[in-house]
Design an enzyme around this catalytic site. Structure first.
Site, PDB file in Angstrom:
ATOM      1  CG  ASP A  68      -1.855   1.154   1.312  1.00  0.00           C
ATOM      2  OD1 ASP A  68      -1.673   2.137   0.555  1.00  0.00           O
ATOM      3  OD2 ASP A  68      -2.792   1.081   2.131  1.00  0.00           O
ATOM      4  CG  HIS A  69       2.928   2.343  -3.428  1.00  0.00           C
ATOM      5  ND1 HIS A  69       4.294   2.403  -3.515  1.00  0.00           N
ATOM      6  CD2 HIS A  69       2.565   1.190  -4.040  1.00  0.00           C
ATOM      7  CE1 HIS A  69       4.746   1.351  -4.169  1.00  0.00           C
ATOM      8  NE2 HIS A  69       3.709   0.595  -4.491  1.00  0.00           N
ATOM      9  NE  ARG A  70      -4.021   3.938   0.733  1.00  0.00           N
ATOM     10  CZ  ARG A  70      -5.197   3.433   1.070  1.00  0.00           C
ATOM     11  NH1 ARG A  70      -6.253   4.220   1.185  1.00  0.00           N
ATOM     12  NH2 ARG A  70      -5.336   2.144   1.299  1.00  0.00           N
ATOM     13  CB  VAL A  71       1.331   2.183   4.525  1.00  0.00           C
ATOM     14  CG1 VAL A  71       2.059   1.767   5.786  1.00  0.00           C
ATOM     15  CG2 VAL A  71      -0.156   2.345   4.782  1.00  0.00           C
TER      16      VAL A  71
END
Length: 96
Positions: A68-71
């Site tokens: 998850d590239h938000r994380v």
């Protein structure tokens, strides 16, 4: 086999190992609330080019990561995979 490692700031990192069942490659699906999941396949004999320009056979395994590239930043994950590859290829670096 699933192993989940908690990450202090946010999310978790999960290992999914189907290699122990003879599966050579697969894509792991990222569970909700997880920062990343690594899929580990079995090692297989593979024809490769050696450093001296010859043809040889080495055991290779496929590892891939879904994140998850938000994380997790993709470049941090790429650096992790490079380090993991070096350790697997030359495990003597794990000793003191």
């Amino acid at each position: 086999m699933l192993i989940t490692i908690s990450v202090q700031s946010a999310g978790t990192f999960t290992l999914s190992n189907l290699g122990m069942f003879g599966v050579d490659r697969f894509d792991a699906i990222l569970p909700p609330g997880t920062g990343a999941i690594m899929a580990v396949g079995s090692s297989q004999p593979t024809v490769v080019g050696t450093k001296d320009g010859r043809i040889g056979i080495k055991s290779q395994m496929q590892v891939n990561v879904t994140a998850d590239h938000r994380v997790i930043y993709g470049s941090d994950l790429a650096a992790f995979l490079q380090t993991l590859s070096k350790i697997i290829e030359d495990p003597k670096d794990l000793t003191f």
